[in-house]
Design a protein around this motif. Structure first.
Motif, short mmCIF file in Angstrom:
data_model
loop_
_atom_site.label_atom_id
_atom_site.label_comp_id
_atom_site.label_asym_id
_atom_site.label_seq_id
_atom_site.Cartn_x
_atom_site.Cartn_y
_atom_site.Cartn_z
N ASP A 1 3.19 10.49 -17.20
CA ASP A 1 1.87 10.77 -17.78
C ASP A 1 0.80 11.03 -16.72
N GLY A 2 1.18 11.00 -15.44
CA GLY A 2 0.21 11.34 -14.41
C GLY A 2 -0.27 10.15 -13.59
N ASN A 3 0.02 8.94 -14.03
CA ASN A 3 -0.36 7.78 -13.23
C ASN A 3 0.59 7.65 -12.04
N ARG A 4 0.12 6.96 -11.01
CA ARG A 4 0.88 6.91 -9.78
C ARG A 4 0.75 5.52 -9.18
N LEU A 5 1.84 4.98 -8.71
CA LEU A 5 1.79 3.66 -8.07
C LEU A 5 2.40 3.80 -6.69
N LYS A 6 1.71 3.26 -5.70
CA LYS A 6 2.21 3.38 -4.33
C LYS A 6 2.15 2.02 -3.65
N TRP A 7 3.18 1.74 -2.90
CA TRP A 7 3.21 0.47 -2.16
C TRP A 7 3.59 0.76 -0.72
N VAL A 8 2.77 0.32 0.20
CA VAL A 8 3.04 0.50 1.63
C VAL A 8 3.10 -0.87 2.27
N SER A 9 4.18 -1.14 2.96
CA SER A 9 4.33 -2.42 3.65
C SER A 9 4.60 -2.12 5.11
N ALA A 10 3.89 -2.78 6.01
CA ALA A 10 4.08 -2.46 7.42
C ALA A 10 4.07 -3.70 8.28
N TYR A 11 4.88 -3.64 9.33
CA TYR A 11 4.99 -4.70 10.32
C TYR A 11 4.64 -4.09 11.67
N GLN A 12 3.73 -4.72 12.39
CA GLN A 12 3.37 -4.22 13.72
C GLN A 12 3.50 -5.35 14.73
N TYR A 13 4.05 -5.02 15.88
CA TYR A 13 4.13 -5.99 16.95
C TYR A 13 3.58 -5.33 18.21
N ASP A 14 2.51 -5.88 18.71
CA ASP A 14 1.83 -5.31 19.87
C ASP A 14 1.98 -6.28 21.03
N ASN A 15 2.56 -5.81 22.10
CA ASN A 15 2.78 -6.67 23.26
C ASN A 15 2.06 -6.06 24.45
N ARG A 16 0.96 -6.70 24.85
CA ARG A 16 0.15 -6.17 25.95
C ARG A 16 0.21 -7.11 27.14
N LEU A 17 0.62 -6.56 28.27
CA LEU A 17 0.69 -7.35 29.50
C LEU A 17 -0.26 -6.73 30.51
N GLU A 18 -1.11 -7.54 31.09
CA GLU A 18 -2.02 -7.03 32.11
C GLU A 18 -1.77 -7.76 33.42
N LEU B 1 5.86 -0.21 15.26
CA LEU B 1 5.42 -0.13 13.87
C LEU B 1 6.63 0.15 12.99
N LEU B 2 6.83 -0.72 12.02
CA LEU B 2 7.88 -0.48 11.02
C LEU B 2 7.19 -0.43 9.67
N LYS B 3 7.40 0.69 8.98
CA LYS B 3 6.66 0.87 7.74
C LYS B 3 7.62 1.28 6.64
N GLY B 4 7.45 0.69 5.49
CA GLY B 4 8.19 1.11 4.32
C GLY B 4 7.20 1.53 3.25
N GLU B 5 7.53 2.58 2.54
CA GLU B 5 6.62 3.07 1.51
C GLU B 5 7.41 3.44 0.27
N MET B 6 6.85 3.12 -0.87
CA MET B 6 7.48 3.52 -2.11
C MET B 6 6.42 4.01 -3.07
N HIS B 7 6.79 5.01 -3.83
CA HIS B 7 5.83 5.44 -4.86
C HIS B 7 6.58 5.82 -6.12
N TYR B 8 5.87 5.71 -7.20
CA TYR B 8 6.43 6.17 -8.45
C TYR B 8 5.36 6.93 -9.21
N HIS B 9 5.68 8.17 -9.53
CA HIS B 9 4.76 8.99 -10.32
C HIS B 9 5.22 8.92 -11.77
N PHE B 10 4.41 8.33 -12.61
CA PHE B 10 4.77 8.24 -14.02
C PHE B 10 4.60 9.61 -14.65
#
Lengths: 776, 191
Positions: free
Chosen positions: A383-400, A372-381
């Protein structure tokens, strides 16, 4: 079995209180409490937070600088509650009598300063749904166990097992694609549809494990039908000195060892930075039932995670990477070729394959890696408003790897997995929290996108697919006259394209699923003892690829399973209500729920068996019906005396197929857990010592559809456990928590209905474990 | 304020870059690869002492494996009463092109396999193993059959796969260990 804290009225962040207490010389009511409320994620003051003195019904708001003040207080014990809409509420006790000199000056400059740090963590959970959190010492006492095992002390939460090494959480009778796991704010995307596919998460990454019970589709999107598991790491230690934690756990059964270390801190000379590094190693051998070892049940796990973040004024950015890698041996006695094989094992009553202890992992085994690779950014204005951005990459490798390698030697030496799944997922979430309006109304709107593709090799099981999903949602929360109200709406659109071979011809299928979800909830504190919460929520999930396209014998279940490409999405309408009564001596929480699931997808037995070269197999086809899941969760914590307390938890569940007036398979049996706990006062360097004796009673599942199984559900069982725990304190910051636990104290022979290997072998016997946690 | 906006923009670029990280397409499907598939079982009976050694073959065939289309052939085993036969079994994977001869692979891994013939009623069909593996344990690819008096019943044909488990040899000459790779109930008619 730790005491669970049922927190969670509000969503979000951290509320930090700096409390100052002052006393008058002559016991007059001139004391005051004052401080500042800060959002610990951004460090900014929080405007308009409500501070309540619980028993006196006094309330104040924080001003533009986040400050508040209570004046004219008499000496005594006060409970302050900090409530902010959009944040999680938090109570804390401030003692205005203890430890303060009579000759204390009234002068403000000389007042005794007492810092009360209140951390109310971000949960994002709906305020009107029950939320149970495992953290601190309670969490420490589950260390070394898998995520599924760690959560099973929570009422309403059970486990679906495949042997003793694979466990999935079951919330209110639902699991796999009906339970959503949020790992550090990101939807966990592995191959959840498989009942033998455990969550690819190392619980050591988290300092809080929470369970939201009930349908929570509006905030979290599809799959949140039974509930949501939240795996949350601590906030990054921005500008803090280096600190850390060392965990070690040793288990007698399987001679298993687990160790995990965390190191974190700020960066000297660089303002606003923080980092954390964490790693886990785990190794175990063959598990022992009370009378025999289970062949090839060892496991080996190594995981690590890295995080770094920067915060300045309202801006924050964070990057997180975690790597999970496990190799799990599958009990070799569970491999069967035909129905005859299965009936032979059931009749024999114990595995036909005998074993001794060994750490070696042979075929069959699973080898799973999750990144899991995750990047997150937020900005609190400002005046109290808030913006958040989360971007994530997941690679799942299952061998049976199956028990049998290819007969052909040249193929066998390649040692290829008989099943290989590679799932890549990209998610993006953008969330806008608007500023509280009139100090009463807060809310958020958000867009969530997901893009995913699956690559499959080996034995035909599920197809390759491309999938994308977009969801938009809005939730508003209102606090008015002691009521907390919540309403939300969401719309999801999903596009799925599958690629597979049918009679050697490449076939492409295209599906579109879409759904609207809603939630409506209310909570109210009737007085300082009673509080009630009610929620009406919906959730949905699209049929997964295995339900659409399965076509083959499910080994282990000895059943021929066939998908249906015409399945419609499953929709849940859940009503959940809970009442909580809390005094100093007794905490009682009763929750009831009624979850109605339209087009519930299940395997329906077909009249004619399917003939294969390994004989005839019972034939099951994915089908839809309407189902109700209703139940009661009860938990009580009663202080019988200063030292002795009694903790009791009851999980009751009834499930019906209402369209066919029948029962459904694989529904957990009812259970009742009791624990008597004796706590000591501090002795020398030892603190928080206790001894606990517990019992877990699990009933027999009698509500099953007739003729749906090869063996009747196992009879009920009762297991005893004991625990001795204490903290060895070296300094205020340095301490070692030590816990000695014995599970299945009497080495009771039992099998659990929700263990898929119950046909083949008994469950785990006595297990003595020693856990140590060193915090510095 | 200006500075933070720049940070935000860099982040946006990195995030968008994530979206274009796909390198292999899901539409490139790899063909199914099932290593244990057996699609065809042939029982070849050669009568002895009749002067006319004609081979009778009875077949089970399901070319697309489990499920999908139903088996295309599942013969009734029809034999003469009180007769000695040589029985040879042939196993094929006809889903591949050319077909894979599983019999040969079983022969090579003779210490991991055992063919078992069980008739019910047992009086219809008496089987004697005609071959052994390296450890002198029976194998069952070839054997002798003596049929009983006329009657109808079932002939169960099993290929027991008994590979070593965790390094321990499993095969002991009995059907007990391992699991079924073939488990077929042929209808048996002795005339």
């Amino acid at each position: 079995m730790g005491k669970m804290q049922a927190t969670g009225f509000f969503t979000s962040l951290i509320c930090l209180l700096l409390t100052t207490a002052s006393f008058s010389q002559n016991q007059d009511c001139h004391c005051f409490i004052k401080g500042t409320v800060r959002d610990a994620h951004s460090g900014l003051p929080v405007v308009g937070a409500t501070l309540l003195l619980v028993k006196s019904n006094q309330g104040v708001f924080t001003d533009a600088a986040g400050r508040y003040e209570f004046t004219g207080l008499c000496p005594g014990k006060y409970e302050i509650e900090c409530r902010i809409i959009g944040y999680q509420s938090r109570r804390d006790t401030v003692n205005l009598t203890e430890g303060h000199e009579e000759n204390f000056s009234l002068d403000e400059e000389e007042i005794h300063l007492k810092d009360v740090e209140i951390t109310a963590h971000r949960t994002d959970a709906p305020i009107s749904q029950p939320l149970t959190t495992l953290s601190g010492s309670d969490l420490a006492r589950t260390r070394g166990q898998s995520l599924g095992e760690s959560l099973q002390g929570i009422t309403g939460v059970t486990m679906l097992q495949t042997g003793s090494s694979i466990a999935k959480p079951v919330i209110h009778g639902m699991h796999s694609n009906r339970v959503l796991i949020m790992n550090n704010g990101v939807r966990q995307e592995g191959q959840q549809w498989g009942s033998e596919h455990a969550p690819e998460i190392d619980p050591f990454v988290a300092t809080r494990l929470s369970v939201v019970k009930g349908a929570a589709g509006v905030r979290y999107g599809s799959d949140a039908i039974g509930g949501v598991v939240l795996v949350e790491p601590e906030e990054l230690p921005i500008d803090k000195p280096i600190s850390g934690e060392l965990n070690a756990a040793a288990f007698s059964n399987g001679r298993q060892g687990a160790t995990s270390a965390t190191l974190q801190g700020g960066v000297k000379g660089l303002n606003g930075f923080g980092w954390r590094a964490q790693g886990t190693l785990k190794r175990g051998g063959n598990i022992r039932t009370p009378t025999y070892f289970l062949d090839n049940t060892g496991s080996a796990e190594r995981n690590f995670s890295l995080a770094a973040g920067y915060r300045k004024k309202g801006f924050g950015a964070e990057i997180y990477y975690s790597h999970f890698k496990t190799k799990i041996g599958i009990f070799s006695g569970s491999h069967i070729g035909s129905v005859t094989d299965l009936l032979n094992v059931i009749q024999s009553g114990e595995p036909l394959i005998k074993a001794d202890f060994s750490y070696t992992i042979n075929r069959p085994y699973q080898d799973v890696a999750h990144n899991l690779l995750k990047g997150e950014m937020h900005y609190h204005f400002s005046d109290g408003n808030r913006l958040k951005w989360v971007s994530a990459y997941q690679y799942d490798n299952r061998l049976e790897y199956d028990l049998h390698a290819p007969r052909n030697d040249s193929l066998a030496t390649l040692n290829r997995a008989e099943l290989s799944f590679r799932l890549t997922t990209l998610t993006n979430d953008i969330i806008w929290d608007h500023k509280p309006l009139a100090g009463k109304l807060s809310g958020q709107i958000g867009v969530s996108t997901l893009y995913q593709y699956n690559l499959m090799d080996g034995r035909p099981l599920i197809p390759n697919f491309d999938q994308w999903n977009i969801g938009i949602f809005g939730i508003e929360r209102l606090v008015h006259n002691g009521w907390e109200l919540e309403a939300g709406l969401r719309y999801d659109y999903r596009d799925l394209t599958t690629y597979r071979f049918v009679n050697r011809l490449k076939t492409t299928d295209h599906f579109v699923f879409h759904n609207a979800s809603g939630t409506l909830g209310a909570g109210r504190n009737l007085n300082d003892r009673w509080s009630v919460r009610v929620n009406l929520g919906t959730a949905w999930r699209a049929p997964n690829v295995s339900e659409l396209f399965s076509d083959g014998v499910h080994h282990g279940a000895a059943a021929y399973e066939q998908g249906d490409a015409n399945l419609a999405p499953e929709k849940a309408l859940n009503t959940i209500a809970s009442i909580r009564y809390a005094t100093d001596n007794l905490t009682l929480e009763v929750g009831g729920y009624y979850n109605y699931i339209r087009d519930y997808i299940y395997l329906k037995p077909q009249p004619e068996p399917i003939l294969t070269v390994r004989g005839a197999f019972p034939y099951f086809k994915y089908n839809q019906t309407d189902a109700t899941f209703k139940g009661v969760d009860l938990s009580a914590d009663w202080k019988l005396s200063g030292h002795l307390s009694w903790i009791s938890k009851l999980t009751y569940l009834r499930v019906n197929d209402v369209r066919n007036d029948a029962y459904l398979v694989m529904i957990p049996a009812n259970r009742w857990e009791n624990q008597l706990k004796y706590a000591w006062d501090s002795k020398g360097r030892w603190e928080k010592m206790f001894f606990a004796l517990g019992n877990r009673w699990v009933g027999e599942q009698r509500r099953i559809p007739p003729g749906s199984d090869f063996a009747p559900p196992p009879s009920g069982y009762a297991l005893w456990n004991a625990q001795l725990s204490g903290n060895l304190v070296f300094s205020e910051k340095k301490r070692v928590e030590v816990t000695l636990t014995v599970d299945n104290l009497l080495d009771t022979v039992y099998r659990d209905y929700l263990n898929r290997f119950r046909y083949y072998a008994d469950d785990m016997g006595r297990n003595v474990s020693l856990r140590m946690r060193y915090v510095f | 304020m200006k500075r933070t906006n720049q940070n935000w923009n860099y982040g946006l670029i990195i995030g968008v870059a994530f979206l274009f990280m796909q390198c292999k397409s899901a539409s490139d499907v790899t063909p199914d690869d099932e290593n244990e598939l057996i699609t065809t079982v042939q029982l070849n009976f050669t009568p002895e002492n009749t002067g006319f050694p004609t081979v009778q073959t009875f077949t089970y065939r399901d070319v697309d494996g489990d499920g999908g289309n139903a088996p295309t052939k599942f013969d009734t085993v029809s034999l003469q009463a009180n007769t000695n036969y040589t029985l040879k079994i042939t196993l094929l994977d006809e889903s591949k092109n050319p077909a894979v001869d599983i019999t040969q692979e079983v022969k090579e891994k003779s210490d991991e396999h055992l063919v078992v013939f069980t008739a019910s009623p047992a009086s219809l069909f008496k089987y004697t193993y005609g071959d052994t593996d390296a450890s002198n344990l029976p194998l069952g690819l070839t054997g002798m059959v003596l049929t009983g008096t006329a009657g109808t019943g079932k002939l169960k044909v099993q290929l027991r796969h008994q590979p070593p488990i965790s390094g321990k040899v499993q095969k002991d000459g009995t059907p007990g260990p391992g699991s079924d790779d073939v488990n077929l109930d042929f209808v048996l008619m002795v005339k």
